[in-house]
Design a protein around this motif. Structure first.
Motif, PDB file in Angstrom:
ATOM      1  N   TRP A   6       0.834  -1.199   0.000  1.00 50.83           N
ATOM      2  CA  TRP A   6       0.000   0.000   0.000  1.00 50.83           C
ATOM      3  C   TRP A   6       0.871   1.252   0.000  1.00 50.83           C
ATOM      4  CZ3 TRP A   6      -5.024   0.041  -1.092  1.00 50.83           C
ATOM      5  CH2 TRP A   6      -5.714  -1.172  -0.995  1.00 50.83           C
ATOM      6  N   LYS A   7       1.900   1.253   0.818  1.00 51.49           N
ATOM      7  CA  LYS A   7       2.776   2.421   0.918  1.00 51.49           C
ATOM      8  C   LYS A   7       3.499   2.667  -0.401  1.00 51.49           C
ATOM      9  CE  LYS A   7       5.883   4.650   4.053  1.00 51.49           C
ATOM     10  NZ  LYS A   7       6.404   4.703   5.383  1.00 51.49           N
ATOM     11  N   SER A   8       3.939   1.592  -1.075  1.00 48.17           N
ATOM     12  CA  SER A   8       4.645   1.757  -2.349  1.00 48.17           C
ATOM     13  C   SER A   8       3.720   2.292  -3.444  1.00 48.17           C
ATOM     14  CB  SER A   8       5.289   0.439  -2.795  1.00 48.17           C
ATOM     15  OG  SER A   8       4.294  -0.523  -3.098  1.00 48.17           O
ATOM     16  N   ASN A   9       2.401   2.189  -3.214  1.00 46.04           N
ATOM     17  CA  ASN A   9       1.422   2.745  -4.144  1.00 46.04           C
ATOM     18  C   ASN A   9       0.828   4.058  -3.636  1.00 46.04           C
ATOM     19  OD1 ASN A   9       1.079   0.897  -6.537  1.00 46.04           O
ATOM     20  ND2 ASN A   9       0.969  -0.590  -4.872  1.00 46.04           N
ATOM     21  N   ASN A  10       1.537   4.670  -2.684  1.00 46.21           N
ATOM     22  CA  ASN A  10       1.201   6.003  -2.168  1.00 46.21           C
ATOM     23  C   ASN A  10      -0.112   6.090  -1.389  1.00 46.21           C
ATOM     24  OD1 ASN A  10       3.590   7.171  -3.209  1.00 46.21           O
ATOM     25  ND2 ASN A  10       2.615   7.284  -5.240  1.00 46.21           N
ATOM     26  N   PHE A  11      -0.418   5.057  -0.602  1.00 52.32           N
ATOM     27  CA  PHE A  11      -1.585   5.085   0.267  1.00 52.32           C
ATOM     28  C   PHE A  11      -1.128   5.124   1.714  1.00 52.32           C
ATOM     29  CE2 PHE A  11      -3.307   3.200  -3.586  1.00 52.32           C
ATOM     30  CZ  PHE A  11      -4.527   3.843  -3.716  1.00 52.32           C
ATOM     31  N   GLU A  15      -6.180   5.222   4.334  1.00 50.66           N
ATOM     32  CA  GLU A  15      -6.653   4.960   2.969  1.00 50.66           C
ATOM     33  C   GLU A  15      -6.561   3.474   2.627  1.00 50.66           C
ATOM     34  OE1 GLU A  15      -5.313   9.090   0.713  1.00 50.66           O
ATOM     35  OE2 GLU A  15      -3.850   7.492   1.026  1.00 50.66           O
ATOM     36  N   SER A  16      -5.442   2.863   2.954  1.00 50.18           N
ATOM     37  CA  SER A  16      -5.258   1.451   2.613  1.00 50.18           C
ATOM     38  C   SER A  16      -6.283   0.566   3.318  1.00 50.18           C
ATOM     39  CB  SER A  16      -3.834   0.988   2.905  1.00 50.18           C
ATOM     40  OG  SER A  16      -3.481   1.223   4.233  1.00 50.18           O
ATOM     41  N   VAL A  17      -6.599   0.872   4.569  1.00 52.45           N
ATOM     42  CA  VAL A  17      -7.610   0.107   5.301  1.00 52.45           C
ATOM     43  C   VAL A  17      -8.971   0.273   4.625  1.00 52.45           C
ATOM     44  CG1 VAL A  17      -8.877  -0.059   7.496  1.00 52.45           C
ATOM     45  CG2 VAL A  17      -6.378   0.110   7.494  1.00 52.45           C
ATOM     46  N   SER A  18      -9.309   1.505   4.246  1.00 57.55           N
ATOM     47  CA  SER A  18     -10.605   1.778   3.604  1.00 57.55           C
ATOM     48  C   SER A  18     -10.739   1.040   2.271  1.00 57.55           C
ATOM     49  CB  SER A  18     -10.777   3.284   3.364  1.00 57.55           C
ATOM     50  OG  SER A  18     -10.789   3.972   4.590  1.00 57.55           O
ATOM     51  N   TRP A  19      -9.724   1.132   1.432  1.00 58.40           N
ATOM     52  CA  TRP A  19      -9.758   0.472   0.130  1.00 58.40           C
ATOM     53  C   TRP A  19      -9.793  -1.052   0.297  1.00 58.40           C
ATOM     54  CZ3 TRP A  19     -10.557   2.439  -4.684  1.00 58.40           C
ATOM     55  CH2 TRP A  19     -10.484   3.828  -4.835  1.00 58.40           C
ATOM     56  N   PRO A  26      -3.935  -3.097  -3.666  1.00 57.72           N
ATOM     57  CA  PRO A  26      -3.208  -1.829  -3.817  1.00 57.72           C
ATOM     58  C   PRO A  26      -3.150  -1.341  -5.277  1.00 57.72           C
ATOM     59  CG  PRO A  26      -1.990  -3.282  -2.374  1.00 57.72           C
ATOM     60  CD  PRO A  26      -3.131  -4.080  -2.926  1.00 57.72           C
ATOM     61  N   LEU A  27      -2.939  -2.266  -6.217  1.00 52.17           N
ATOM     62  CA  LEU A  27      -2.870  -1.869  -7.635  1.00 52.17           C
ATOM     63  C   LEU A  27      -4.218  -1.418  -8.173  1.00 52.17           C
ATOM     64  CD1 LEU A  27      -0.384  -4.513  -9.095  1.00 52.17           C
ATOM     65  CD2 LEU A  27       0.032  -2.086  -8.647  1.00 52.17           C
ATOM     66  N   GLU A  28      -5.277  -2.122  -7.761  1.00 57.25           N
ATOM     67  CA  GLU A  28      -6.620  -1.717  -8.185  1.00 57.25           C
ATOM     68  C   GLU A  28      -6.955  -0.333  -7.631  1.00 57.25           C
ATOM     69  OE1 GLU A  28      -8.895  -6.035  -8.470  1.00 57.25           O
ATOM     70  OE2 GLU A  28      -8.654  -5.067  -6.514  1.00 57.25           O
ATOM     71  N   THR A  33      -7.705   5.642  -8.175  1.00 53.40           N
ATOM     72  CA  THR A  33      -7.298   6.982  -7.736  1.00 53.40           C
ATOM     73  C   THR A  33      -6.577   7.735  -8.848  1.00 53.40           C
ATOM     74  OG1 THR A  33      -5.274   6.084  -6.738  1.00 53.40           O
ATOM     75  CG2 THR A  33      -7.173   6.389  -5.282  1.00 53.40           C
ATOM     76  N   LYS A  34      -5.879   7.004  -9.708  1.00 55.82           N
ATOM     77  CA  LYS A  34      -5.222   7.625 -10.866  1.00 55.82           C
ATOM     78  C   LYS A  34      -6.256   8.302 -11.783  1.00 55.82           C
ATOM     79  CE  LYS A  34      -3.652   5.166 -14.260  1.00 55.82           C
ATOM     80  NZ  LYS A  34      -3.015   4.031 -14.903  1.00 55.82           N
TER      81      LYS A  34
END
Length: 187
Positions: A6-11, A15-19, A26-28, A33-34
């Motif tokens: 998650w961190k490597s994808n800037n979350f 945010e990571s818990v919510s997603w 993380p990629l999805e 978000t992109k």
């Protein structure tokens, strides 16, 4: 939550818990978000089997997921959005509309045929033997298929003569046999 992915994808953690709670990897989540699509919208669109990039296109056009799903099927059949709008007024199934469209007849003619419960395949068959919509309706109301009408036509019968012949007890096979016997006799 695998924090490093998650961190490597800037979350951040929140945010990571919510997603992740909504079922995104993380990629999805990064894809959504992109495209500047919120978690709430991503959840809604992904449940309807849309990707982030597909969703972005429809969102930018002002479509809801339900409406986009309908149009998506029409686009798959080769219709533009404008054509789909027009055809949806007379046909709800895009593949049936495509069959009509492929006949290359006017939209008004399609409306007339459909109003008489004539399918695209029936229209194609009957018009192939020169029947107009009124004649198609008469043939159908007398249970004469396009294939049978074609057979009678080859034996020299128009629709009125076909109806009379059938009323008098003749059938196509009998007439064809009589004509073959005459040809053999006259050799």
């Amino acid at each position: 939550v695998n924090a490093s992915n998650w961190k490597s994808n800037n979350f951040n953690l929140k945010e990571s818990v919510s997603w992740k709670k909504k079922g995104f990897s993380p990629l999805e989540a990064k894809d959504w978000t992109k495209e500047n699509i919120s978690l709430k919208d991503a959840s809604i669109w992904s449940k309807e089997s849309f990707t982030a990039s597909e969703s972005k296109v429809w969102i930018d056009k002002g479509f809801s997921p339900a409406k986009a799903k309908i149009y998506k099927d029409w686009l798959k059949e080769g219709f533009s959005l404008e054509e789909a709008d027009k055809w949806m007024k007379i046909e709800e199934n895009p593949s049936v509309a495509k069959a009509w469209k492929e006949l290359e007849i006017s939209f008004e003619r399609v409306k007339q045929a459909k109003a008489q419960n004539i399918s695209a395949s029936e229209y194609k068959e009957y018009s192939g033997i020169g029947y107009d919509i009124g004649t198609m309706v008469l043939a159908k109301s007398n249970s004469i298929s396009a294939n049978e009408a074609k057979g009678w036509s080859k034996e020299g019968y128009d629709l009125e003569n076909t109806i009379e012949a059938r009323k008098s007890g003749k059938n196509l096979e009998k007439v064809q046999e009589e004509h073959r016997n005459i040809k053999v006799k006259n050799g």
